[in-house]
Design a protein around this motif. Sequence first.
Motif, PDB file in Angstrom:
ATOM      1  N   LEU A  54      56.410  82.690 -52.344  1.00 41.34           N
ATOM      2  CA  LEU A  54      56.345  82.691 -53.814  1.00 41.34           C
ATOM      3  C   LEU A  54      57.721  82.985 -54.417  1.00 41.34           C
ATOM      4  CD1 LEU A  54      54.458  82.607 -56.353  1.00 41.34           C
ATOM      5  CD2 LEU A  54      54.365  85.097 -56.179  1.00 41.34           C
ATOM      6  N   CYS A  68      49.028  88.428 -60.791  1.00 39.65           N
ATOM      7  CA  CYS A  68      49.187  89.839 -60.408  1.00 39.65           C
ATOM      8  C   CYS A  68      50.642  90.155 -60.075  1.00 39.65           C
ATOM      9  CB  CYS A  68      48.280  90.179 -59.235  1.00 39.65           C
ATOM     10  SG  CYS A  68      48.821  89.423 -57.687  1.00 39.65           S
ATOM     11  N   TYR A  76      45.855  83.696 -57.302  1.00 34.31           N
ATOM     12  CA  TYR A  76      46.251  82.520 -58.073  1.00 34.31           C
ATOM     13  C   TYR A  76      47.371  81.704 -57.412  1.00 34.31           C
ATOM     14  CZ  TYR A  76      43.721  83.657 -62.365  1.00 34.31           C
ATOM     15  OH  TYR A  76      42.757  83.882 -63.302  1.00 34.31           O
TER      16      TYR A  76
END
Length: 365
Positions: A54, A68, A76
């Motif tokens: 990410l 989050c 997600y």
Amino acid sequence: MSTILITVLIITGIATLLAFLLTFADAYIADYGECKIIVNKDEELVVEGGSSLLSSLTEHDIYLPSACGGKGSCGYCKCKINEGAGPVLPTELSYLTEEDVENNIRLTCQVKVKEDMYIEIPEDLLHAKKYTAVVETAKDLTPNIRFLKLKITDGQEIEFLAGQYVQLLAPPYPGNPDEVYRAYSIASSTTETNSIDLIIGYVPDGIVTTYVHKHLSEGDEVSFNGPFGDFYLNDSDKDAVLVAVSTGMAPIRSILYEMLHKEIDRNTVFYFGARTREDLFMLDEMEMFEESLPRFKFVPVLSRATEEDQWEGEEGRVTDLIEKYLEEGENKEAYLCGGAPMIKSTIEALVEKGFKEEMIYFDEF
Ligand SMILES: Cc1cc2nc3c(=O)[nH]c(=O)nc-3n(C[C@H](O)[C@H](O)[C@H](O)COP(=O)(O)OP(=O)(O)OC[C@H]3O[C@@H](n4cnc5c(N)ncnc54)[C@H](O)[C@@H]3O)c2cc1C
Ligand code: FES
């Protein structure tokens, strides 16, 4: 008995120490060097190994939804990793279905880049961008809810669908050492492309809401990315039932502006729940929508009206309004926004009224 207990404690202690040493070694000693991330077979990113997928993507301006902020608690940030991800981690399991695992879908905030990776990202997510903005307006709507108008200052314009959200960045501030992103629904009209409105509740000790409510002032610079989300107004002529509580007002307000701007004439009711009268807000705008949209009705309901409120409107919860007023029928769709318990009970109440579940769209905050 005590020998067994001591043995168990020693084994647990050794296991914990080993786990700590492995985590420490992975974080500070392991050197994975340069790795390649191949996106959708055609884009090649070169990253320094060792960070989460990410954050490696974010460094290259590819923004995945991550409500989050990378803590592994929203589920997600999924994407398909065809090669290079290693085995599924225990921290991913609660957010992956069996089908996800079979299809190599992983949580990118949990997977570290340790070797070359081949990944697939849906095209629409590649359009999410990072924006710099200035806080043009910051005002309290209720004692716990703040309104922000963020004017984009980096020359970009934002295009989004009514109902989608952005991720607002809270920089480090006293008490918060890290940069943290959280999801906030865009509350403004899609026709406003050089600014967005946000409606943000206060969560005691919450990292980003404390930043917004206690540290952010008009004139400050902020950063956000997006847009994200598959919660948006469908092109349909079905009756629309909008249901929200508290800050769930945000995407619904954007949807109402969309109806106004596109002159959408649908039979539409908006059930809005708050606790007391001081928790109600934007009533003047709701009145404006009632006057401007030919078949729109706004129905507020208070769950804890006090005597001082002198409230003569509806009392109870949004589900009580559905039970009381909503006519049964199938040619309807619903848009819900609020916390998990409210979403669950509202879906149950709508299904009781004959709604098809696939016609119920929701954003769970
Ligand atoms: C798609 C999406 C859209 C959203 N849109 C909005 C929006 O328009 N407006 C808005 O105000 N919020 C919205 N949220 C919620 C928002 O993203 C944050 O979760 C929320 O603001 C709390 O962030 P925080 O950093 O302050 O709290 P955190 O630091 O994440 O949380 C601190 C503690 O509070 C708990 N907590 C978190 N949220 C709540 C809560 N709501 N009530 C009670 N306890 C909580 C956490 O479990 C944690 O223990 C949205 C969430 C999603 C997923
Ligand atoms: S960012 Fe929330 S689970 Fe990955």
